[in-house]
Structure formats: C-alpha cells, structure tokens
Design an enzyme around this catalytic site. Sequence first.
Site, PDB file in Angstrom:
ATOM      1  N   ASP A   7       0.868  -1.194   0.000  1.00 16.88           N
ATOM      2  CA  ASP A   7       0.000   0.000   0.000  1.00 16.88           C
ATOM      3  C   ASP A   7       0.898   1.235   0.000  1.00 16.88           C
ATOM      4  OD1 ASP A   7      -2.495   1.500   0.218  1.00 16.88           O
ATOM      5  OD2 ASP A   7      -1.902   1.956   2.268  1.00 16.88           O
ATOM      6  N   SER A   8       0.324   2.371  -0.362  1.00 15.43           N
ATOM      7  CA  SER A   8       1.074   3.628  -0.292  1.00 15.43           C
ATOM      8  C   SER A   8       1.523   3.887   1.142  1.00 15.43           C
ATOM      9  CB  SER A   8       0.193   4.787  -0.762  1.00 15.43           C
ATOM     10  OG  SER A   8      -0.949   4.890   0.081  1.00 15.43           O
ATOM     11  N   TYR A  39      -0.659   8.844  -2.143  1.00 16.47           N
ATOM     12  CA  TYR A  39      -0.612   8.781  -3.605  1.00 16.47           C
ATOM     13  C   TYR A  39      -1.788   9.532  -4.246  1.00 16.47           C
ATOM     14  CZ  TYR A  39       2.741   4.797  -3.750  1.00 16.47           C
ATOM     15  OH  TYR A  39       3.837   3.979  -3.668  1.00 16.47           O
ATOM     16  N   GLY A  40      -2.854   9.689  -3.460  1.00 15.77           N
ATOM     17  CA  GLY A  40      -4.147  10.113  -3.999  1.00 15.77           C
ATOM     18  C   GLY A  40      -4.168  11.414  -4.786  1.00 15.77           C
ATOM     19  N   CYS A  70      -4.374  -1.500  -2.190  1.00 14.65           N
ATOM     20  CA  CYS A  70      -4.497  -0.062  -2.415  1.00 14.65           C
ATOM     21  C   CYS A  70      -5.280   0.136  -3.708  1.00 14.65           C
ATOM     22  CB  CYS A  70      -3.090   0.532  -2.540  1.00 14.65           C
ATOM     23  SG  CYS A  70      -3.058   2.278  -2.933  1.00 14.65           S
ATOM     24  N   ASN A  71      -6.424   0.791  -3.592  1.00 12.78           N
ATOM     25  CA  ASN A  71      -7.270   1.022  -4.767  1.00 12.78           C
ATOM     26  C   ASN A  71      -6.590   1.959  -5.757  1.00 12.78           C
ATOM     27  OD1 ASN A  71     -10.284   0.019  -3.851  1.00 12.78           O
ATOM     28  ND2 ASN A  71      -9.062   0.723  -2.141  1.00 12.78           N
ATOM     29  N   THR A  72      -5.861   2.941  -5.227  1.00 13.23           N
ATOM     30  CA  THR A  72      -5.196   3.931  -6.080  1.00 13.23           C
ATOM     31  C   THR A  72      -4.104   3.261  -6.915  1.00 13.23           C
ATOM     32  OG1 THR A  72      -5.640   5.577  -4.367  1.00 13.23           O
ATOM     33  CG2 THR A  72      -3.970   6.153  -5.985  1.00 13.23           C
ATOM     34  N   CYS A 182     -11.114   3.163  -0.407  1.00 10.17           N
ATOM     35  CA  CYS A 182      -9.703   3.448  -0.143  1.00 10.17           C
ATOM     36  C   CYS A 182      -9.394   2.684   1.139  1.00 10.17           C
ATOM     37  CB  CYS A 182      -9.490   4.944   0.073  1.00 10.17           C
ATOM     38  SG  CYS A 182      -7.857   5.352   0.738  1.00 10.17           S
ATOM     39  N   THR A 183      -8.305   1.927   1.131  1.00  8.65           N
ATOM     40  CA  THR A 183      -8.074   1.031   2.269  1.00  8.65           C
ATOM     41  C   THR A 183      -7.812   1.787   3.572  1.00  8.65           C
ATOM     42  OG1 THR A 183      -5.775   0.785   1.515  1.00  8.65           O
ATOM     43  CG2 THR A 183      -7.339  -0.911   0.851  1.00  8.65           C
ATOM     44  N   HIS A 184      -7.369   3.038   3.475  1.00 11.64           N
ATOM     45  CA  HIS A 184      -7.181   3.841   4.687  1.00 11.64           C
ATOM     46  C   HIS A 184      -8.523   4.135   5.381  1.00 11.64           C
ATOM     47  CE1 HIS A 184      -3.214   4.725   2.931  1.00 11.64           C
ATOM     48  NE2 HIS A 184      -2.851   5.236   4.084  1.00 11.64           N
TER      49      HIS A 184
HETATM   50  N1  DGL Z   1      -4.799   3.343   0.522  1.00 11.24           N
HETATM   51  C1  DGL Z   1      -4.936   3.843  -0.779  1.00 11.24           C
HETATM   52  C2  DGL Z   1      -6.166   3.404  -1.532  1.00 11.24           C
HETATM   53  O1  DGL Z   1      -6.740   2.383  -1.221  1.00 11.24           O
HETATM   54  C3  DGL Z   1      -4.406   5.190  -1.193  1.00 11.24           C
HETATM   55  C4  DGL Z   1      -4.255   6.311  -0.245  1.00 11.24           C
HETATM   56  C5  DGL Z   1      -3.305   7.405  -0.777  1.00 11.24           C
HETATM   57  O2  DGL Z   1      -2.115   7.127  -0.824  1.00 11.24           O
HETATM   58  O3  DGL Z   1      -3.780   8.488  -1.132  1.00 11.24           O
HETATM   59  O4  DGL Z   1      -6.556   4.022  -2.478  1.00 11.24           O
END
Ligand code: DGL
EC number: 5.1.1.3
Length: 261
Positions: A7-8, A39-40, A70-72, A182-184
Amino acid sequence: MQIGFFDSGIGGITVLYDTLNFLPNEDYLYYADTLNAPYGHKTKDDVKKLVLNAIEFISQQKVKAIVIACNTATSAAIEEIRAKYSIPIIGMEPAVKPAVKTKKNINKRILVTATAFTLREERLQNHITKLDNEHVVDLLPLPKLVQFAEGFEFSERIVLSYLQEQLSIYDLSKYETIVLGCTHFSYYKDIFGKLFSSDVNIIDGNNGTAKNLKKVLEDMNSLNEGNGNISFYCSGVKVEDKAKLKEFDKLFKRLDAINEM
Ligand code: DGL
C-alpha cells in the site's frame, strides 16, 4: 513462501487484518511506501512509477503472491504489473459491484468514497458506467482521511467533524450503501457508522480480497502452515526498530476495537 502486501502507506493493514482471519497460517511481508504517501493527489505517471518500483522490490523477497492492498495503486498500474510478473497479483477496486447488485430500495442511493485519483481514473469510471444503469452512484473523495490515518489520528471528534463537513451537502437519509473505496478509510468504519442510520451498509473490499487470495492459493496448492509472521518494510527498508513496530501494533488494536463493536 510469504505473501506480499503493498500500500502507499498503512491503509493496506486493514486488508491484511481481514486476511489473517482467512489465512492465519501464512507468513506476510507488508510494504508501506510511507516516504511517498499519500498517492491520492499525485499524477498517474508518478503513482505508476512508485508502484512499479515497490512491486519490483517485493517480488525480489521470495513471495508467492502479491496483494496490492491499495485502490489507487491498482487503478494506476495493475495491468503493467500483471504483465510483468508470473506470480498472482491481486488488486483492489471500490466495491461498487456488490453495492449495486445487493441494492434493495429503488429510491435510495450509493455513495462511493475513495481518493480523487481512484475516482477520476478510467478503470472506475468504466466500471460505474457498466453497472450504474439507474444513476444511483455518487462519488466523494476524502483525502484527509488518508492524512489522518498516516498521522495515527483516530480521534472520533476530529474525524467525525471532518466527515460531517464533507457530507454536509448530501441528504444522508437517501443512502443505502456507503462504499469505502480506499483502504485507509476502513480505520474509520465505526465513525462513518455514526453519521448514517443503522440500516445503512458500510462496505469495503477487504473480505472479498482476502477470500480471493485464499482461493488463488488453494488453486495453486500453495497454502502454508506457517505462524502468521509479518515483516514490515517502509519504502524499501525493513522495519527493525521496536518503537516503530509497536506503531503497527497500534493499528491492529484500532481494528480490533472496530471489530469488537
Ligand atoms: N490506501 C490507498 C487506496 O486504497 C491510497 C491512499 C493514498 O495514498 O492516497 O486508495
């Protein structure tokens, strides 16, 4: 052999947490690109480069599969990664499909929350165009939740007030399902729950991803009988420092607290 998680930052821990329920005897390598998170708000080229670098590093650590938790990162680079490596690569995308397929009330809507990057990417846009025939899906980026999680900010007062502000233009009674794309965001499932009535579904893709991983390993005949060891890496450096490892523990405790509710 171990399973790589990427993940990021620390968002992917929420996926690893759920995976441990399904696959407690596997060993894991968790890679957070903390030096470059979030990363977003980055460009597609930048995210792609960062993800490819990290996956190359992980692939050299003797892993039998990689979960891009991580979806991104998935929307930026999953095709390139799958083309490059022969081990299974499991990606994540906002759980729009289950939200649409299980929708019951025709008058209600679905709110998909994710990073601005994921929401504007073609991958999700195409997915929504295919699934959302009734135009019931709304999209909302929540960048500060990533910042909060990276800063270990779990104060209900602070997070709730941010969410209230971001959702102030929405009629919350109209929603049947909230997708945490988003996993966060899964660190805040309980706080999302405080904003909506108890019959609203708040879903993420974590369990689906864990089940998918288990199935892939079963099909490869590659299940382990290990101890569920996890080694942590931050942007290519193995975390050995006890204080830093304790911080990861805090995240698991935060998730325990949500799950015990
Ligand atoms: N955890 C990430 C996701 O699922 C990205 C969060 C980020 O780095 O902005 O998209």
